[in-house]
Write an enzyme that holds these catalytic residues in place. Structure first.
Site, PDB file in Angstrom:
ATOM      1  N   CYS A 183       0.827  -1.198   0.000  1.00 40.44           N
ATOM      2  CA  CYS A 183       0.000   0.000   0.000  1.00 40.44           C
ATOM      3  C   CYS A 183       0.870   1.261   0.000  1.00 40.44           C
ATOM      4  CB  CYS A 183      -0.953   0.011   1.194  1.00 40.44           C
ATOM      5  SG  CYS A 183      -1.684  -1.591   1.584  1.00 40.44           S
ATOM      6  N   ARG A 210       2.960   1.338  -7.007  1.00 41.82           N
ATOM      7  CA  ARG A 210       3.086   0.300  -5.992  1.00 41.82           C
ATOM      8  C   ARG A 210       1.998  -0.761  -6.116  1.00 41.82           C
ATOM      9  NH1 ARG A 210       6.094   2.566  -1.592  1.00 41.82           N
ATOM     10  NH2 ARG A 210       4.948   1.420  -0.021  1.00 41.82           N
ATOM     11  N   TRP A 228      -3.649  -2.382  -0.988  1.00 41.70           N
ATOM     12  CA  TRP A 228      -3.760  -3.717  -1.555  1.00 41.70           C
ATOM     13  C   TRP A 228      -4.464  -4.565  -0.508  1.00 41.70           C
ATOM     14  CZ3 TRP A 228      -4.043  -6.130  -5.830  1.00 41.70           C
ATOM     15  CH2 TRP A 228      -3.215  -5.837  -6.922  1.00 41.70           C
ATOM     16  N   ASN A 246       0.280   0.724   6.720  1.00 39.89           N
ATOM     17  CA  ASN A 246       0.940  -0.209   5.803  1.00 39.89           C
ATOM     18  C   ASN A 246       1.472  -1.381   6.611  1.00 39.89           C
ATOM     19  OD1 ASN A 246       0.532   1.553   3.719  1.00 39.89           O
ATOM     20  ND2 ASN A 246       2.685   2.070   3.414  1.00 39.89           N
ATOM     21  N   GLY A 247       1.428  -2.579   6.050  1.00 35.80           N
ATOM     22  CA  GLY A 247       1.994  -3.734   6.732  1.00 35.80           C
ATOM     23  C   GLY A 247       0.937  -4.667   7.285  1.00 35.80           C
ATOM     24  N   GLU A 279      23.150 -17.999  -6.797  1.00 36.41           N
ATOM     25  CA  GLU A 279      22.800 -16.577  -6.783  1.00 36.41           C
ATOM     26  C   GLU A 279      23.841 -15.772  -6.004  1.00 36.41           C
ATOM     27  OE1 GLU A 279      20.624 -12.985  -7.278  1.00 36.41           O
ATOM     28  OE2 GLU A 279      20.801 -14.858  -8.410  1.00 36.41           O
ATOM     29  N   LYS A 339      26.114 -12.757  -7.557  1.00 36.85           N
ATOM     30  CA  LYS A 339      26.171 -11.411  -6.993  1.00 36.85           C
ATOM     31  C   LYS A 339      27.622 -10.984  -6.750  1.00 36.85           C
ATOM     32  CE  LYS A 339      21.940 -10.233  -6.885  1.00 36.85           C
ATOM     33  NZ  LYS A 339      21.832 -10.952  -8.158  1.00 36.85           N
ATOM     34  N   GLU A 370      29.405 -10.299 -10.124  1.00 35.11           N
ATOM     35  CA  GLU A 370      28.995  -9.182 -10.964  1.00 35.11           C
ATOM     36  C   GLU A 370      29.290  -7.824 -10.371  1.00 35.11           C
ATOM     37  OE1 GLU A 370      24.823  -9.293 -11.953  1.00 35.11           O
ATOM     38  OE2 GLU A 370      24.223  -9.836  -9.933  1.00 35.11           O
ATOM     39  N   HIS A 383      33.190 -34.365  -5.983  1.00 34.82           N
ATOM     40  CA  HIS A 383      33.214 -34.624  -7.421  1.00 34.82           C
ATOM     41  C   HIS A 383      33.955 -33.522  -8.181  1.00 34.82           C
ATOM     42  CE1 HIS A 383      30.404 -38.020  -7.121  1.00 34.82           C
ATOM     43  NE2 HIS A 383      29.852 -37.327  -6.150  1.00 34.82           N
ATOM     44  N   LYS A 440      21.092  -3.246 -16.896  1.00 33.42           N
ATOM     45  CA  LYS A 440      19.985  -3.672 -16.034  1.00 33.42           C
ATOM     46  C   LYS A 440      19.013  -4.566 -16.787  1.00 33.42           C
ATOM     47  CE  LYS A 440      17.400  -3.957 -12.457  1.00 33.42           C
ATOM     48  NZ  LYS A 440      17.828  -4.863 -11.377  1.00 33.42           N
TER      49      LYS A 440
END
Length: 612
Positions: free
Chosen positions: A2, A27, A74, A98-99, A485, A489, A492, A508, A607
């Site tokens: 929200c 949002r 929302w 919010n939350g 991942e 990170k 990159e 292995h 991006k």
């Protein structure tokens, strides 16, 4: 999660609140409302749908005032209806929120026993009634709010007004972003500085646990009842929604936005601990017929797909394959009837994923094969959204840093929501399981917030990586993709060569790389693979490797010589990959900063990869 806008001024702020809500529309939301104090009364307007509907209602009713709060919602607890829209009112108190208030049901039961009548299905209304009740025994609105906050469990931001305090706006930040906009003879609050940029470029960034009182000419911030100083920061007048705000880099800002982004994404699908009836409703017939899933993605999105494969098969017994889109498009894959082709992309414009989607669609038509296509994406207007049968948005907001953070975790949340929906339609998951996972999803932003408290400890560890040239990340099960991942990170943005491996693969080949100069990052959640992972750790230490372990707080793994441990808050094994992605993001970020690289725009990378 929200959007909040509020203010106290010498002029009418009605139009300022409406414009602020418009600037928060990115949002995602399904209703909007505002409340203003005028002549000892609360004037409130709420409408389902777009802010334009609210604006029309406000213009027709001529609602004005110099103290007010506004909100886009929302739906979470309760359907998107006018009664459930914010602000919520109790007597002369109005609240926007919010939350999630996790313990709202217990609070509601207590309030009903006191005679309070609820007019909505939301968790927010308990806050309005609690403040109203607290005012019976406190001498100010601020004291009432300070007495209520300790009763609330969850992650939330609040804006509160009262007719008896016509020059006072109280706001609270606890796990949900909130900023104060500083003006001359007026002050404002918002969940995003973007909403306030037309009227001020001076901001105070509230910290966790802050409670602030705003008047026209004064801002006071309290922590545990004590007055504290929060600096005013000035932004360039031309700043846009891409501002880094209080953060040094976009990447760090976006890491810290993850609780909010996750809440936002989760909110579109759940009503309490149940799936919303309207969530992906238009896809139900297609979901009933699918027999398998093929995920197409690149980079970080591919790692999200790898985790989803575990979830599809373990949770709802649907076969799932995951493939790098740039490989899929250049071979001749068999197109199978009744397959869901699921494309995952932050931008929705990733060239290889779009090409794989289009090629698959053409081949399916030429062979008269029935397939279903779907996109999980962060951009509602993207090509991928337009060109698939169905879509599910990750409501992460703008992500500027090249190294994806909040887009990744919201993709995982969206994938879990999709899996719950498909399992429900195909009746391969029980309602009890759905409710259990839904409850865990609601709790997830708070766990992420707690995980971020390890930032200082991770910064200290990162100092040991600065001179390294190689690094190994290890995980098992759903944490193997998180190892991939984490390695991505680190590669990159810090330019350190890093590899991610399934820990069971150590013998292995990768074990040959381990020596005294090789840092090894271990992901150790509390799951049924933990004992095997501990054996893998012993193998590394026996070869002189130095371990950097992100471990569940109850794992029994502790610091010792050449073993550095950061405790991660406990979370269910199912959702643990989302949480464990955060410390590897922070580690990579801090190493890159210490090495002096361009964190937000690493060399050679873009991006949105819109070319092959």
């Amino acid at each position: 999660m929200c959007g909040i806008v509020g203010g106290v001024a010498e002029r009418s702020i009605t139009n300022i609140l409406i414009e602020g809500l418009k600037r928060l529309e990115y949002r995602g939301y399904d209703s909007a409302g505002l409340a203003l104090v005028s002549q000892d009364a609360i004037l409130r307007e709420r409408r389902v749908g777009k802010v334009a509907n609210l604006e029309q209602a406000v213009n027709e009713s001529l609602v004005t005032g110099s103290l007010g709060i506004a909100h886009t919602r929302w739906a979470t607890h309760g359907k998107p209806t006018e009664n459930n829209a914010h602000p919520h009112v109790s007597g002369h108190v109005a609240v926007v929120h919010n939350g999630i208030i996790e313990n709202y049901q217990e609070l509601k039961d207590d309030l009903e026993a006191l005679g309070y009548v609820f007019t909505s299905q939301t968790d927010t209304e308990v806050v309005a009634h609690l403040v109203h009740d607290a005012l019976k025994s406190t001498s100010s609105l601020l004291e009432a709010v300070q007495s209520v906050v300790p009763q609330l469990k969850g992650a939330y931001a609040l804006g509160i007004i009262h007719t008896d305090y016509p020059d006072e706006l109280i706001t609270v930040r606890e796990g949900s972003p909130l900023v104060i906009g500083v003006g001359i003879g007026e002050n404002f609050i918002s969940s995003d500085q973007l909403a306030l940029l037309p009227i001020t470029n001076r901001f105070i960034y509230l910290e966790e646990g802050d409670i602030a009182r705003l008047t026209r000419d004064k801002i006071e911030v309290f922590v545990n009842g004590q007055l504290v100083n929060r600096p005013v920061k000035e932004l360039d007048a031309t700043v846009s929604n891409a501002s880094k705000g209080e953060f040094k880099h976009y990447m760090l800002k976006e890491i810290y936005e993850q609780p909010e982004a996750l809440q936002q994404t989760i909110s579109q699908a759940l009503d309490g601990n149940a799936l919303r009836a309207d969530f992906l409703k238009q896809a139900e017939a297609d979901f009933a017929n699918i027999q398998q899933v093929q995920i197409l993605a690149c980079g970080t999105s591919y790692h999200a797909g790898m985790i989803a494969k575990y979830w599809f098969e373990q949770l709802i017994d649907v076969p799932c394959q995951v493939e790098i889109a740039s490989e899929f498009r250049y071979r001749t894959p068999v197109i199978v009837n009744n397959t869901l082709y699921l494309c995952i992309s932050q931008s929705g414009e990733t060239a290889d994923t779009l090409a794989a989607l289009r090629d698959t669609q053409k081949r399916a038509v030429s062979k008269n094969i029935n397939i279903v296509t779907m996109a999980i994406c962060n951009v509602a207007t993207s090509s991928m959204i337009r060109e698939t049968n169905h879509s599910l948005l990750t409501l992460a907001g703008p992500e500027i840093g090249v190294a994806s953070t909040k887009a990744f975790t919201t993709q995982l949340a969206a994938l879990m929501l999709l899996i719950l929906k498909i399992g429900q339609i195909k009746q391969t998951i029980s309602e009890h399981q759905i409710q259990s996972i839904a409850a865990e999803l609601w709790h997830l932003p708070k766990v992420i917030l707690d995980t971020l408290q390890n930032n200082a400890a991770i910064l200290r560890l990162s100092e040991l990586f600065v001179e390294k040239q190689h690094c190994l990340f290890l995980g098992r099960g759903t944490h193997f993709p998180i190892a991939l991942e984490g390695a991505l990170k680190l590669k990159e943005i810090s330019y350190i060569h890093a590899e991610g491996y399934a820990a069971g693969e150590l013998k292995h080949g990768p074990l040959a790389l381990v020596d005294n100069d090789m840092p090894v990052v271990i992901l150790a959640p509390q799951d049924d693979m933990l004992d095997k992972l501990k054996s893998n750790m012993e193998e590394v230490q026996a070869r002189g490797g130095e371990l950097f372990v992100f471990a569940d707080e109850h794992s029994g793994i502790h610091n010792k010589d050449r073993q550095h441990v950061v405790s991660v808050p406990s979370i269910s094994a199912t959702l643990a990959p989302i949480v464990y992605s955060v410390p590897v993001q922070l580690l990579s970020y801090h190493v890159a900063v210490l090495r002096g690289t361009d964190v937000d725009q690493p060399r050679n990378l873009a991006k949105s990869v819109t070319v092959e």
